[in-house]
Each structure stands twice: as structure tokens, then as C-alpha cells.
Design a protein around this motif. Structure first.
Motif, PDB file in Angstrom:
ATOM      1  N   THR A  43      -0.711  -9.546   6.296  1.00 11.99           N
ATOM      2  CA  THR A  43      -1.356  -9.373   7.606  1.00 11.99           C
ATOM      3  C   THR A  43      -0.889 -10.427   8.599  1.00 11.99           C
ATOM      4  O   THR A  43      -1.521 -10.628   9.630  1.00 11.99           O
ATOM      5  CB  THR A  43      -2.898  -9.421   7.493  1.00 11.99           C
ATOM      6  OG1 THR A  43      -3.281 -10.703   6.970  1.00 11.99           O
ATOM      7  CG2 THR A  43      -3.436  -8.302   6.618  1.00 11.99           C
ATOM      8  N   ILE A 107      -9.938  -4.550   5.886  1.00  8.90           N
ATOM      9  CA  ILE A 107      -8.514  -4.780   6.111  1.00  8.90           C
ATOM     10  C   ILE A 107      -7.737  -4.588   4.809  1.00  8.90           C
ATOM     11  O   ILE A 107      -6.679  -3.972   4.786  1.00  8.90           O
ATOM     12  CB  ILE A 107      -8.280  -6.185   6.708  1.00  8.90           C
ATOM     13  CG1 ILE A 107      -8.823  -6.238   8.146  1.00  8.90           C
ATOM     14  CG2 ILE A 107      -6.812  -6.578   6.665  1.00  8.90           C
ATOM     15  CD1 ILE A 107      -8.892  -7.634   8.733  1.00  8.90           C
ATOM     16  N   TYR A 111      -4.900  -1.759   3.886  1.00 10.15           N
ATOM     17  CA  TYR A 111      -3.587  -2.143   3.373  1.00 10.15           C
ATOM     18  C   TYR A 111      -3.255  -1.366   2.094  1.00 10.15           C
ATOM     19  O   TYR A 111      -2.164  -0.816   1.954  1.00 10.15           O
ATOM     20  CB  TYR A 111      -3.543  -3.655   3.124  1.00 10.15           C
ATOM     21  CG  TYR A 111      -2.323  -4.113   2.369  1.00 10.15           C
ATOM     22  CD1 TYR A 111      -1.059  -4.050   2.950  1.00 10.15           C
ATOM     23  CD2 TYR A 111      -2.430  -4.602   1.075  1.00 10.15           C
ATOM     24  CE1 TYR A 111       0.073  -4.459   2.237  1.00 10.15           C
ATOM     25  CE2 TYR A 111      -1.311  -5.016   0.371  1.00 10.15           C
ATOM     26  CZ  TYR A 111      -0.064  -4.948   0.957  1.00 10.15           C
ATOM     27  OH  TYR A 111       1.040  -5.350   0.259  1.00 10.15           O
TER      28      TYR A 111
END
Length: 124
Positions: A43, A107, A111
Motif C-alpha cells: 500500500t 484495506i 488487497y
């Protein structure tokens, strides 16, 4: 600026890399977040990962074993993380580190979904 925006700009009280160099703990006055080196690498706010627009963002696979080799301060607003794979262009602002901590589960799941959609793996 609302209270959430104000808290997002607060300087962390401590940033600590664990002995294995695979987890970074960021302590703000009101919360502590532990982020894996792998998550931070995939990220990274760098143009290499994020591109110059959302359509250019890259899904980075094969980083399960990446480590953080160095943490360098950037002014009074961020740190640059240097990773064992040589990646060193991401500047992690305090607000971005907080966002990663607050939204960590969402998040990470996004992913994992992107890896699956693109036929990529967390392993090399």
C-alpha cells in the motif's frame, strides 16, 4: 476541519519496528496500530505503487516475506520506509499511517481480493 481531520494530523507518540522487522507499531495519543511490513509495502503511497491516478494503481504481489530495513524521518509530517526488496520511494504521512491503521481490515481484504482477481500471490 472536523475532529477526525484534526486527529489525522497528530504526530505519533512512537513508531516502533519489531525485532523481526516485519511489523511496525504506530502509537498516536488516542490509538495504537500494528501494521505488517507486507501491508505497508503493497500500500506504499509511492507513484510506483499508486500511479499518478487511481486507474494506474498497481497490485503488488509476492511481498509476504518483505521486511522494513530502515525508517527515515521526513520533516515533521512523515517517515520514509525502506524495504528489503529495495523499495524506498513511499513517504508515509502521519494521516496515511492512521488511515492504514483504522481501515486495516478493509484495506487488507481489498488487497487479497485484487490478488485473487489478477491471479497473483502473496508469495514470490
Amino acid at each position: 476541519m472536523n475532529q477526525q481531520d484534526q486527529s489525522a494530523t497528530v504526530h505519533p507518540e512512537e513508531i516502533r519496528l519489531n525485532p523481526d522487522k516485519d511489523q511496525l507499531t504506530v502509537t498516536f495519543p488516542d490509538a495504537t496500530y500494528t501494521l505488517t511490513a507486507e501491508m505497508l509495502r503493497v500500500t506504499s503511497p509511492s507513484a510506483e505503487v499508486q500511479g499518478h491516478s487511481p486507474s494506474e494503481r498497481v497490485t503488488v504481489g509476492g511481498k509476504r516475506d518483505v521486511k522494513i530495513t530502515r525508517i527515515e524521518p521526513v520533516g515533521n509530517y512523515a517517515v520514509k520506509l525502506v524495504f528489503s526488496d529495495g523499495h524506498d520511494t513511499g513517504i508515509f504521512s502521519w494521516s496515511y499511517l492512521r488511515k492504514l491503521g483504522v481501515e486495516r481490515d478493509e484495506i487488507w481484504q481489498q488487497y487479497l481480493n485484487e490478488l485473487a482477481e489478477k491471479g497473483l500471490s502473496r508469495d514470490k
